[in-house]
Design a protein around this motif. Sequence first.
Motif, PDB file in Angstrom:
ATOM      1  N   MET A  95       0.842  -1.195   0.000  1.00  0.00           N
ATOM      2  CA  MET A  95       0.000   0.000   0.000  1.00  0.00           C
ATOM      3  C   MET A  95       0.879   1.247   0.000  1.00  0.00           C
ATOM      4  N   ASN A  96       0.476   2.237  -0.783  1.00  0.00           N
ATOM      5  CA  ASN A  96       1.193   3.498  -0.714  1.00  0.00           C
ATOM      6  C   ASN A  96       0.419   4.491   0.142  1.00  0.00           C
ATOM      7  N   ARG A  97       0.996   5.671   0.296  1.00  0.00           N
ATOM      8  CA  ARG A  97       0.412   6.583   1.278  1.00  0.00           C
ATOM      9  C   ARG A  97      -0.980   7.058   0.870  1.00  0.00           C
ATOM     10  N   PHE A  98      -1.232   7.082  -0.435  1.00  0.00           N
ATOM     11  CA  PHE A  98      -2.571   7.522  -0.852  1.00  0.00           C
ATOM     12  C   PHE A  98      -3.623   6.456  -0.574  1.00  0.00           C
ATOM     13  N   GLN A  99      -3.191   5.215  -0.697  1.00  0.00           N
ATOM     14  CA  GLN A  99      -4.132   4.143  -0.357  1.00  0.00           C
ATOM     15  C   GLN A  99      -4.468   4.164   1.126  1.00  0.00           C
TER      16      GLN A  99
ATOM     17  N   ILE B  98     -26.201   8.826   3.194  1.00  0.00           N
ATOM     18  CA  ILE B  98     -27.084   9.967   3.468  1.00  0.00           C
ATOM     19  C   ILE B  98     -27.346  10.756   2.190  1.00  0.00           C
ATOM     20  N   ILE B  99     -26.248  11.195   1.548  1.00  0.00           N
ATOM     21  CA  ILE B  99     -26.419  12.079   0.386  1.00  0.00           C
ATOM     22  C   ILE B  99     -26.800  11.285  -0.849  1.00  0.00           C
ATOM     23  N   GLY B 100     -26.095  10.176  -1.039  1.00  0.00           N
ATOM     24  CA  GLY B 100     -26.319   9.431  -2.263  1.00  0.00           C
ATOM     25  C   GLY B 100     -27.625   8.664  -2.274  1.00  0.00           C
ATOM     26  N   THR B 101     -27.899   7.937  -1.185  1.00  0.00           N
ATOM     27  CA  THR B 101     -29.065   7.064  -1.198  1.00  0.00           C
ATOM     28  C   THR B 101     -30.331   7.810  -0.812  1.00  0.00           C
ATOM     29  N   ILE B 102     -30.252   8.616   0.240  1.00  0.00           N
ATOM     30  CA  ILE B 102     -31.481   9.255   0.724  1.00  0.00           C
ATOM     31  C   ILE B 102     -31.772  10.526  -0.057  1.00  0.00           C
ATOM     32  N   MET B 103     -30.747  11.391  -0.240  1.00  0.00           N
ATOM     33  CA  MET B 103     -31.018  12.665  -0.908  1.00  0.00           C
ATOM     34  C   MET B 103     -30.844  12.568  -2.420  1.00  0.00           C
ATOM     35  N   ARG B 104     -30.277  11.448  -2.857  1.00  0.00           N
ATOM     36  CA  ARG B 104     -30.090  11.204  -4.289  1.00  0.00           C
ATOM     37  C   ARG B 104     -29.312  12.336  -4.967  1.00  0.00           C
ATOM     38  N   LEU B 105     -28.249  12.767  -4.316  1.00  0.00           N
ATOM     39  CA  LEU B 105     -27.365  13.780  -4.904  1.00  0.00           C
ATOM     40  C   LEU B 105     -25.999  13.152  -5.111  1.00  0.00           C
ATOM     41  N   LYS B 106     -25.167  13.858  -5.836  1.00  0.00           N
ATOM     42  CA  LYS B 106     -23.818  13.343  -6.040  1.00  0.00           C
ATOM     43  C   LYS B 106     -23.020  13.519  -4.756  1.00  0.00           C
ATOM     44  N   ASN B 107     -22.360  12.457  -4.385  1.00  0.00           N
ATOM     45  CA  ASN B 107     -21.599  12.471  -3.144  1.00  0.00           C
ATOM     46  C   ASN B 107     -20.381  13.389  -3.299  1.00  0.00           C
ATOM     47  N   PRO B 108     -20.233  14.411  -2.444  1.00  0.00           N
ATOM     48  CA  PRO B 108     -19.098  15.333  -2.581  1.00  0.00           C
ATOM     49  C   PRO B 108     -17.749  14.660  -2.318  1.00  0.00           C
ATOM     50  N   ILE B 109     -17.763  13.521  -1.625  1.00  0.00           N
ATOM     51  CA  ILE B 109     -16.493  12.858  -1.329  1.00  0.00           C
ATOM     52  C   ILE B 109     -16.060  11.987  -2.508  1.00  0.00           C
ATOM     53  N   ASP B 110     -16.937  11.821  -3.500  1.00  0.00           N
ATOM     54  CA  ASP B 110     -16.559  11.086  -4.708  1.00  0.00           C
ATOM     55  C   ASP B 110     -15.283  11.634  -5.316  1.00  0.00           C
ATOM     56  N   ARG B 111     -15.236  12.951  -5.369  1.00  0.00           N
ATOM     57  CA  ARG B 111     -14.123  13.634  -6.029  1.00  0.00           C
ATOM     58  C   ARG B 111     -12.793  13.348  -5.324  1.00  0.00           C
ATOM     59  N   PRO B 112     -12.678  13.668  -4.012  1.00  0.00           N
ATOM     60  CA  PRO B 112     -11.412  13.330  -3.337  1.00  0.00           C
ATOM     61  C   PRO B 112     -11.057  11.857  -3.446  1.00  0.00           C
ATOM     62  N   MET B 113     -12.083  10.980  -3.438  1.00  0.00           N
ATOM     63  CA  MET B 113     -11.798   9.554  -3.552  1.00  0.00           C
ATOM     64  C   MET B 113     -11.125   9.234  -4.886  1.00  0.00           C
ATOM     65  N   SER B 114     -11.676   9.807  -5.954  1.00  0.00           N
ATOM     66  CA  SER B 114     -11.105   9.479  -7.266  1.00  0.00           C
ATOM     67  C   SER B 114      -9.723  10.115  -7.421  1.00  0.00           C
TER      68      SER B 114
END
Lengths: 245, 787
Positions: free
Chosen positions: B422-426, B442-458
Amino acid sequence: MSDSILSVESMEKTYVGGVHAVRGVSFEVHEGESLAIIGSSGSGKSTVLRCINRLIEPTKGIVRLKGEQINTPAANINDVRSRIGMVFQSFELFAHLRVMDNVTLGLRHVRRMGKEEATEVARQVLERVDMLDRVDAYPGNLSGGQKQRVAIARALAMKPEVMLFDEPTSALDPELIGSVLETIRGLAEEGMTMVVVTHEIGFARDVADRVLYMDEGLVAEEGPSSIIDNPKTSRMKEFLSSINE
Amino acid sequence: MAFGTTSRRGKEIPRGTGWFASFVLIALILVTGSSQAQEVRCGCEFNESGTESDLLTGEALNGEIWAFGTEGVAGKSLDGGLTWEFDNFGSLDWSSSDSGYGSIAIASSNGTVAILENIGEGGDDIGQDIPSIPNGVGINAIALTSASSIVTVGDNGEIWQYLQGSWVNRSIGVEEDLFSISFLDSENGLISGEGGIILATTDGGISWDYRDSPAETSESRIVGIDYFSTVRAYAITDEGHILKSSREGTVPVGFVWNIVEIEREYPPGGGDEFEPGGNTLDFEVTSVELLSQFKMILTGPNGYLALSKDGGNIVSQQMVPVSNVTVFNAVVMQDAFRGVVIGDSGLVIRTENAGEEEFVGFEVTDFNDFGQFVDYSKERLMDGLVATVKIVLFGIAMGFTIGVILSMLKTSPTSLKNVAQMNRFQILSMVVIPFWVVSQLIIGTIMRLKNPIDRPMSVLREKSAHIAASRPVNVFAIRLVGLALLVLGYLQITGTFEEVRSLNLDGWEHIYVPVGAPRAFASILLGIGLLILGVIFASCNGDFSIKEFDVGSTGKKLSLNPWGLRPLNALATVYTDFFRNTPLIVQFMFIHFGLELGRRVQEPGLDLFDFEYLKDNANFLTNIIVTYETDLSSPAYGHPIGGVLEDRAYISAIFALGLNSGAYQCETIRGAIAAIPSGQMEAGRSIGLNYMQTMKLVIMPQAVRICIPPLGNEMVNLVLNSSLAMVIGYAEITRQGKLIIATTFQIFWTWGMVMISYFVITWTLALILRYLEDKTRIPGLGISGGA
């Protein structure tokens, strides 16, 4: 010949326990080319195929897809696999999903398509393999040939750059083989790049642009499909004669 | 003035008419009563009295019941109030009376008194010609102290005694109006009046002394008093207080008065349960009649008729709803059960069970009668059933969740090699993943919006791929981590041996170290783990393959595969090994009494979901966790009355069942996962799904279908195992069974019924699972599927 889509350089694979299944295999597949790998059981054909999309991790060697090495930790393996279609000997359809969902699963969860878009793509490929009338059937209710054609559709739906067929007709009853081979032949004629591991010598001769004969983990003979009729090595002669018996 | 001998004008009433009359009266009340009066319930029987006059007072003596009312109306019944004969006796309103010594004394409010003698002996007649009290003094109440002696009380503190043919003023300068008088015998009597006045005499009414009434009623009008026995007297105020005086040691009745705490019926107006609250009835009362030391009937002008069997603590209305059409004036009891209540418009209602709506009494239940036994035990069993189902549902949910997670851990292919690479980003994304999961929920399933943490994850994913591509595995960093782990492991272990030594254990006794010094033991275990990891990491040379060594000259080879260790699998194995190798009953006791898990969850839980906040913000989700009593009048106000956090034993039971079942369900699900052909995973991966996606979309849906039958076994086991929760005091079915036996001694019936209760639960569960299995059956999947 056009660009090399897939290239394998001195691939080796040693299984846990020390079986040296592949002992340094190299070959290239070009755009629109179909390569048939033949050989007796245990010669390492399937291992080579699985090493290409890293279902088995090769011990040594380099695998390149469109010039980019894919057997490093750096390569996004899921992305690589989605670009390489694979058809298995025993179909491996998702038993709990209907035909349509089998085909759209990858589109929706890998390609992130919406349901309607995925269904549209799936209809196209299912029509291509002549399975459009069975979209609501479960795999358990299909015949072997139908299953294999759905499996081909599932791989095709991802719009792969190369298709790998791992003995696609070995698990089929003789009378069911025809339709599957016909489908693969159609794909080849349309210019799909493919690697086919097969025991159907006749099929290899008719469809494949090139043939690779493997023996004991090594490429024993390689050449255009005409080498089937004129094998140079004695091993390949023996193999062909044993098949024709 | 002749009475009785001359009067036979009262109609003879056939018996059946009573029912008809009561029906008519009920119908009348229904029609004229308040709109809420949907039905009238009353334990009394309405009787046709034969008069339309208001009946104000009455007496029962020597088997006869007498009633007196306005304009001189007087009637008697010889059959316990069923039939009456009425006549006029003068033209005054007879408003008070007393009986005793074979006589009945009646009085009107203007001071006229009459005595009827020889009651019950036939030939009734007015005995004595009694003059009115001088100066027009009025009478509110009258008492006979002997066959010819009378004491009366009236407004402005007037107390007069009629003795040997003349009236004697016994007033003691009290100015308040006096309302009620009651004599225990010819010597001891009590008087009550407004302003909380209570007077007492011990010499037959010649001299009267003040008694202290409670401070709360010092301004109240004490409208009724009843000197029942040498140990007990009761009084009531028109506000609905009930006062009680008992003999305390050598101090006789009447000196010390207490207000009775009243338990209210719940729900109000005819409920079956009672809860403490306040010290007044909610109704105006005018008379109290003692039937025994503790049993009393209270009546009021607005149709209030109530019975208490415990000295006023529990006052249950006997006529529901209270109707202001009916006016009760007096209770006339022949004995503790039979008597009549009389009121305006000739109202006479009759009872043979002290006016109780239902026959409750102090009957001894016969538990040898199966009907009565079931009647007694069914509620307990139902309570137990609900309690069992509660822990079972939560236990199944918890066990299944744990089982799925553990089985995924057990089958996870993540090895030390993956960890080391594993590297430090992992590592960073491992930190982010939990947040991503939560926000996705909460955001994705209940509010059906794009998850803001998607971006940092990718971004993390890209960077980690980039760094993996640009640099080979950093062996130096892995070794550094290894050294750090070695140091950490050493620090964990050092010092702990001293603690273990201080336990003074010998030899094999050391197996109890985990209990004697749990912290030290955990440190040692953790330290050893860290040391092993440290050694492996520190010895890394970039080659993660299997190592083989020759063993001596035997030619055998020893193969080591340290990088193939699967840390997640190891964690899950430790868990399942622990829970599967200790008895469940011991786990129950260890978790509840040893770890006090219930308390540890409950206390911070109640802090988190505290009453002040939830009072206004409770919803169905928080109700699952804890429900508070929000009724201000309830004594439980502000205390938890429901939800998971209500009961410690409940929490502990859920945890014990869930944790234990999770270990077994893990193995079951793992088996099912193993039963899925490996090709399915390959197929999933070959179209580009990652491992978790394939598990979720391909493997688990099939595995869960396969493991429904064994999982069903596991869940049925969980239901049956829930009976062990009785050892921690949780009131599930088995414990209720023991409690029922403790009362009834019916062992065969009780355990039989307990078994039936369990069968009902497990069989229902089995049916549901069978249905589920059928419903989820996929052609071609598993042998049971059948194409």
